[in-house]
Design a protein around this motif. Sequence first.
Motif, PDB file in Angstrom:
ATOM      1  N   SER A   1      -2.747  -1.501  -3.962  1.00 17.58           N
ATOM      2  CA  SER A   1      -4.030  -1.903  -3.390  1.00 17.58           C
ATOM      3  C   SER A   1      -4.392  -3.293  -3.889  1.00 17.58           C
ATOM      4  O   SER A   1      -3.849  -3.777  -4.893  1.00 17.58           O
ATOM      5  CB  SER A   1      -5.134  -0.922  -3.792  1.00 17.58           C
ATOM      6  OG  SER A   1      -5.396  -1.037  -5.180  1.00 17.58           O
TER       7      SER A   1
ATOM      8  N   ASN B   1     -10.905   3.398   3.653  1.00 14.29           N
ATOM      9  CA  ASN B   1      -9.720   2.550   3.486  1.00 14.29           C
ATOM     10  C   ASN B   1      -9.006   2.331   4.813  1.00 14.29           C
ATOM     11  O   ASN B   1      -8.547   1.247   5.107  1.00 14.29           O
ATOM     12  CB  ASN B   1      -8.719   3.192   2.524  1.00 14.29           C
ATOM     13  CG  ASN B   1      -9.203   3.176   1.115  1.00 14.29           C
ATOM     14  OD1 ASN B   1     -10.178   2.515   0.805  1.00 14.29           O
ATOM     15  ND2 ASN B   1      -8.541   3.922   0.270  1.00 14.29           N
TER      16      ASN B   1
ATOM     17  N   SER C   1       0.809  -1.224   0.000  1.00 16.26           N
ATOM     18  CA  SER C   1       0.000   0.000   0.000  1.00 16.26           C
ATOM     19  C   SER C   1       0.835   1.263   0.000  1.00 16.26           C
ATOM     20  O   SER C   1       0.509   2.233  -0.669  1.00 16.26           O
ATOM     21  CB  SER C   1      -0.940   0.023   1.207  1.00 16.26           C
ATOM     22  OG  SER C   1      -1.887  -0.994   1.092  1.00 16.26           O
TER      23      SER C   1
END
Length: 140
Positions: free
Chosen positions: A36, A68, A9
């Motif tokens: 992601s 998120n 990420s």
Amino acid sequence: MVKILWIESQPELETYKQISLLKERYQYFSFNIAKSIEKAIEEMEKIRFGLVISAMRVNLVEKENKLNILLQPTGLALWRILRKDKIKGKTPPDVPVIIVSTIIDQKTKKAAMSIEPPPVAYIEKPTNISELANAVKIIF
């Protein structure tokens, strides 16, 4: 040319250094970075990867927002989906996987290693380039 997907990420400078060092050792490697799970699935559907290197915690989507931060799914979910051949695309479900993670508790490590076929290696961060290179050498 061996295509490698690195899933993380928030790749740090250290990640890019490791990629650079691996490229020096193995000139026939090319790398794609997915930030992601969503992007990783898109990449695996389009490209046949020979190796996947992944963090344990990977955001669902790249876009930063409160959702998120709350979700923070793990890479384990992605590997279970891949291994069950639920990702229809060019990357085979038995692609070799190396996990790099700051998560070092035995329960999580055991869960990761129980997915069939298991990851080639589970390497703790900060990642030692020699340990990573040795894991890659096992595969190639």
